[in-house]
Design an enzyme around this catalytic site. Structure first.
Site, PDB file in Angstrom:
ATOM      1  CG  ASP A  38      -0.338   0.436   2.478  1.00 38.27           C
ATOM      2  OD1 ASP A  38       0.829   0.103   2.696  1.00 38.27           O
ATOM      3  OD2 ASP A  38      -1.015   1.114   3.262  1.00 38.27           O
ATOM      4  CD  GLU A  39       4.103   2.470   3.479  1.00 38.15           C
ATOM      5  OE1 GLU A  39       5.168   3.107   3.425  1.00 38.15           O
ATOM      6  OE2 GLU A  39       3.788   1.722   4.408  1.00 38.15           O
ATOM      7  CB  CYS A  88      12.266 -21.723 -13.126  1.00 42.35           C
ATOM      8  SG  CYS A  88      11.053 -22.805 -12.426  1.00 42.35           S
ATOM      9  CG  HIS A  95       5.716 -23.326 -11.198  1.00 46.87           C
ATOM     10  ND1 HIS A  95       6.699 -23.099 -10.256  1.00 46.87           N
ATOM     11  CD2 HIS A  95       6.340 -23.308 -12.406  1.00 46.87           C
ATOM     12  CE1 HIS A  95       7.863 -22.966 -10.859  1.00 46.87           C
ATOM     13  NE2 HIS A  95       7.676 -23.085 -12.178  1.00 46.87           N
ATOM     14  CG  HIS A 108       6.998 -19.005 -14.478  1.00 43.48           C
ATOM     15  ND1 HIS A 108       8.175 -18.462 -14.012  1.00 43.48           N
ATOM     16  CD2 HIS A 108       7.144 -20.347 -14.374  1.00 43.48           C
ATOM     17  CE1 HIS A 108       8.995 -19.447 -13.651  1.00 43.48           C
ATOM     18  NE2 HIS A 108       8.385 -20.603 -13.852  1.00 43.48           N
TER      19      HIS A 108
HETATM   20  N1  LIG Z   1       1.520  -6.064  12.436  1.00 44.63           N
HETATM   21  C1  LIG Z   1       0.971  -6.313  11.222  1.00 44.63           C
HETATM   22  N2  LIG Z   1       0.811  -7.574  10.815  1.00 44.63           N
HETATM   23  C2  LIG Z   1       0.289  -7.836   9.624  1.00 44.63           C
HETATM   24  N3  LIG Z   1      -0.106  -6.919   8.742  1.00 44.63           N
HETATM   25  C3  LIG Z   1       0.043  -5.650   9.100  1.00 44.63           C
HETATM   26  C4  LIG Z   1       0.591  -5.282  10.343  1.00 44.63           C
HETATM   27  N4  LIG Z   1       0.587  -3.941  10.412  1.00 44.63           N
HETATM   28  C5  LIG Z   1       0.074  -3.507   9.265  1.00 44.63           C
HETATM   29  N5  LIG Z   1      -0.263  -4.502   8.455  1.00 44.63           N
HETATM   30  C6  LIG Z   1      -0.856  -4.438   7.107  1.00 44.63           C
HETATM   31  C7  LIG Z   1      -2.295  -4.038   7.180  1.00 44.63           C
HETATM   32  C8  LIG Z   1      -2.370  -2.649   6.655  1.00 44.63           C
HETATM   33  O1  LIG Z   1      -3.557  -2.381   5.980  1.00 44.63           O
HETATM   34  C9  LIG Z   1      -1.171  -2.580   5.747  1.00 44.63           C
HETATM   35  C10 LIG Z   1      -0.611  -1.185   5.634  1.00 44.63           C
HETATM   36  O2  LIG Z   1      -0.192  -0.704   6.885  1.00 44.63           O
HETATM   37  P1  LIG Z   1      -0.319   0.817   7.303  1.00 44.63           P
HETATM   38  O3  LIG Z   1      -0.087   1.672   6.127  1.00 44.63           O
HETATM   39  O4  LIG Z   1       0.557   1.022   8.481  1.00 44.63           O
HETATM   40  O5  LIG Z   1      -1.793   0.966   7.820  1.00 44.63           O
HETATM   41  P2  LIG Z   1      -3.114   1.174   6.984  1.00 44.63           P
HETATM   42  O6  LIG Z   1      -2.840   1.346   5.549  1.00 44.63           O
HETATM   43  O7  LIG Z   1      -4.051   0.055   7.318  1.00 44.63           O
HETATM   44  O8  LIG Z   1      -3.700   2.440   7.615  1.00 44.63           O
HETATM   45  P3  LIG Z   1      -3.127   3.891   7.524  1.00 44.63           P
HETATM   46  O9  LIG Z   1      -2.014   3.859   6.528  1.00 44.63           O
HETATM   47  O10 LIG Z   1      -4.298   4.692   7.079  1.00 44.63           O
HETATM   48  O11 LIG Z   1      -2.661   4.220   8.897  1.00 44.63           O
HETATM   49  O12 LIG Z   1      -0.216  -3.458   6.300  1.00 44.63           O
HETATM   50 MG   LIG Z   2      -1.521   2.628   4.680  1.00 45.51          MG
END
Ligand SMILES: Nc1ncnc2c1ncn2[C@H]1C[C@H](O)[C@@H](COP(=O)(O)OP(=O)(O)OP(=O)(O)O)O1
Ligand SMILES: [Mg+2]
Length: 652
Positions: free
Chosen positions: A195-196, A572, A587, A591
């Site tokens: 998500d980043e 592979c 698998h 790919h």
């Molecule tokens: N401890 C964890 N274990 C497993 N998955 C996690 C954990 N912490 C975060 N995640 C996963 C779920 C989140 O939706 C995703 C992105 O994290 P993060 O960006 O910190 O929060 P978020 O996107 O849910 O909310 P926000 O960014 O709005 O604070 O990663």
């Molecule tokens: Mg996030």
DNA sequence: GGGGGAAGGACCA
DNA sequence: TTCCTGGTCCTTCCCCC
């Protein structure tokens, strides 16, 4: 407050990670949340384990305080000089020429779930289970519910909370949609996790003559149009600050720090150190309790003490944080270094159960490795006892393995040595992959196709492109508390994270070459090498529709029917009999995904191969890394095609 | 001293 | 009743050359 044991308010001394304020915790009744967490946790094994850890941390802090008390005025003025010198050097390295944007989806998993089920909209929602939640939407956060909080506590905090189990395929799908957008704005964007992303928007802003605000607005809009999801953005002269910025106006907001030294310094001045990526709970506590450092600015003010008490690495990082520095150059493309899987279950010491469980874990690991054609030689067994104590037991082998049988065999030996023991978790990790010290030659097969090299020609071009790998480590980046004063806690930087997302944004489909030790080159080689059976190679060429001297468009390729002799993957070399239908499907999907991904980033690959990029990266390396660089064998080695198909071995 | 292996831990999403 | 998973990086300590 904190560490004092206060009688009437015991919950105040129980700090778990999720009680820390991050995004979305504005109007929360912190004290109430804290009390509920305490009440729910009190007396549990987990709670006791946390208390032990806190006691240990306290001991460490006490040691550091004692150490600090011993410093004489003379010591301090000496370290002040060292510190001043460092600051001058760091200041000289400041680069304000780049504009970085960090984009972070809002409550990502939860938002995706809501998209798929609008009935959830507006209601408090957690993704996860009663034992653990991955994330919560902003409605739930109002109750104090957070990522990494056990579900049963979350439910206590918010009785109306809805739970949804995670569905990673969905998240990956939406993640890819966002990446399509990022790609348009910066073909070299860096994806981090699902998500980043970081985008270098310097050129776009300059060329189009738009402001950072306008750009961020436009990008966030475009992401919304494409996905229906909101994100937040931060813009700053480096990635470390950009990441901090994206958190400031979450959700669905943005924050900009202009490329101006004063603006940076004033932004950093009151910023709590915990906001910095790489400074977590422990570092925050240590710096606050030992040196009274709460804000980034205070890192500079206490610079002499930092130099006196912490390692070179740590102080460089701390001081650079105090100056608002961070990585600005292109990041390193790192290859995966380990792969692991672990399962939690209700604690037991029953051996038959444990060995059964271990077999499951071994099977999962083996399958995961096969999906990515990995063979490793270091196997680590991870155990968590009923009391939450974690142990790792590793073996390094003479040969590379990947099969379930091999893994289970060695894992069982490791486990036996620990029994009897009551366990609640077992995990297996494989590392030291074949060829992992020969980066320049590691290449994705898809790149190989894109490059259109003739099978028999040398791979100069390919090795050049992968030889581009540089260290993105900067001085500013990794630090460790000096172990002589308590033991090492680690700090990393904004850029070190580059590696995670490589799972997605960069191909991991390794094609290895002969590691010329005469070993480990057997299995697939036997089946595929020109020497042993020339006809097989012909067949393969046919199958993969290989066109000499010309790039192949991967999306036109059929990935499905690439099973040489009906059991060897032509891409592979892994061997999967037809009866393994599910595995084979997975698998093939792997790919296919790799190829699509790669095809999309072809432009980037090409760009990276251009010389000026090389220069820039080299320069960057020189600037940052203090750590000795492992020189990669630079050469125009001639690698025959068959070497490319030497893959995971069966080692049976 | 440094390389490699093993164990442990901080940190991230 | 109940506290995850998969990855990175880095330390220390040890053995060995
Ligand atoms: N401890 C964890 N274990 C497993 N998955 C996690 C954990 N912490 C975060 N995640 C996963 C779920 C989140 O939706 C995703 C992105 O994290 P993060 O960006 O910190 O929060 P978020 O996107 O849910 O909310 P926000 O960014 O709005 O604070 O990663
Ligand atoms: Mg996030």
């Amino acid at each position: 407050m904190g560490s004092s044991s206060n009688g009437d308010r015991p919950w105040q001394s129980y700090h778990t990670a999720y009680t820390n304020a991050k995004a979305g915790m504005d109007g929360v009744d912190k004290e109430k949340v804290q009390r509920v967490i305490y009440e729910m946790s009190k007396g549990s094994k987990y709670f006791e384990s946390e208390k032990r850890k806190e006691a240990f941390l306290k001991q460490k802090i006490d040691n550091l305080q004692a150490q600090r008390a011993k410093l004489t005025d003379k010591d301090i003025s000496h370290f002040q000089q060292i510190c001043d010198k460092k600051v001058v050097d760091l200041e000289a390295s400041r680069d304000l020429s780049k504009i970085w944007l960090h984009s972070d989806m809002d409550a990502f998993y939860a938002a995706v779930e809501t998209l798929g089920n609008p009935a959830l909209r507006g209601k408090p929602l957690a993704v996860g289970s009663l034992s653990m939640i991955s994330t919560a939407n902003y409605e739930a956060r109002k109750f104090g519910v957070r990522a990494a909080m056990p579900g049963f506590i979350a439910q206590k905090l918010c009785p109306d909370l809805t739970f949804v189990p995670p569905n990673f395929e969905k998240y990956t799908y939406y993640s890819n949609l966002t990446r399509k957008v990022f790609q348009k704005y910066d073909p070299n964007f860096i994806a981090m996790g699902l998500d980043e992303a970081y985008l270098d928007i310097t050129e776009t802003c300059n060329n189009r003559g738009i402001s950072r605000e306008e750009f961020a607005d436009e990008l966030r809009h475009a992401v919304y149009e494409e996905t229906g999801l909101t994100c937040s953005a931060g813009v700053a002269p480096n990635r470390l600050l950009a990441k901090v910025c994206s958190d400031i106006n979450k959700p669905n907001g943005q924050f900009i720090v202009p490329n101006d030294r004063n603006a940076v310094l004033s932004f950093i001045s009151s910023l709590p150190i915990r906001k910095i990526g790489g400074i977590g709970k422990v570092t925050e506590h240590v710096l606050r309790d030992v040196l009274g450092i709460n804000t980034c600015e205070e890192m500079l003010q206490k610079g002499a003490l930092l130099c006196a008490m912490f390692s070179q690495c740590s102080t460089d990082f701390f001081l650079s944080v105090g100056l608002g520095l961070g990585s600005t150059g292109p990041p390193q493309h790192t290859l995966r270094k380990s792969i692991s899987t672990e399962r939690t279950f209700s604690a037991t010491e029953e051996e038959s159960f444990l060995f059964e469980k271990l077999a499951d874990v071994a099977e999962t690991l083996s399958k995961d490795m096969q999906k990515e054609c990995l063979c490793g030689r270091t196997l680590t067994l991870k155990l968590k006892t009923a009391t939450f104590e974690v142990r790792n037991r590793a073996v390094s082998l003479q040969r590379y393995i990947h099969s379930k049988e091999d893994i289970l065999n060695y894992a069982s030996k490791l486990l036996k040595a620990e029994l009897p023991l009551s366990l609640r978790l077992m995990g297996l990790r494989m590392s030291q992959f074949r060829d992992d010290n020969l980066d320049p030659m590691q290449k994705t097969l898809t790149n190989f196709f894109i490059s259109g090299e003739d099978a028999t020609k040398s791979l100069t071009c390919i090795s050049k492109s992968s030889g581009l790998e540089i260290s993105d480590k900067q001085i500013t980046n990794n630090g460790y508390l000096d172990s002589s004063f308590g033991n090492g806690s680690c700090f990393s930087n904004d850029s070190c994270n580059v590696s995670y997302e490589s799972d997605y944004s960069l191909s991991n489909l390794l094609v290895e070459h002969n590691n010329n030790d005469g070993f480990g080159v057997n299995s697939v080689d036997d089946a595929l090498s020109v020497k042993s059976n020339p006809s097989k190679r012909e067949k393969m060429k046919e199958l993969i529709n290989f066109s000499e001297g010309e790039a192949v468009h991967l999306s036109n390729q059929k990935v499905e029917p690439l099973w040489v002799d009906d059991y060897i993957c032509a891409l592979c070399g892994i061997q999967l009999p037809p009866s393994f239908t599910e595995e084979r499907q997975e698998h093939s999907d792997y790919h296919l995904a790799e190829m699509l991904q790669k095809e999309e980033s072809t432009k980037m690959t090409r760009h990276l191969m251009q010389p000026e990029r090389l220069v820039e990266r080299t320069k960057k390396t020189g600037e940052g890394s203090r750590k000795k660089q492992k020189l990669s064998p630079k050469e125009d080695k001639h690698i025959p095609i068959e070497a490319f198909f030497i893959k995971c071995k069966k080692s049976l």
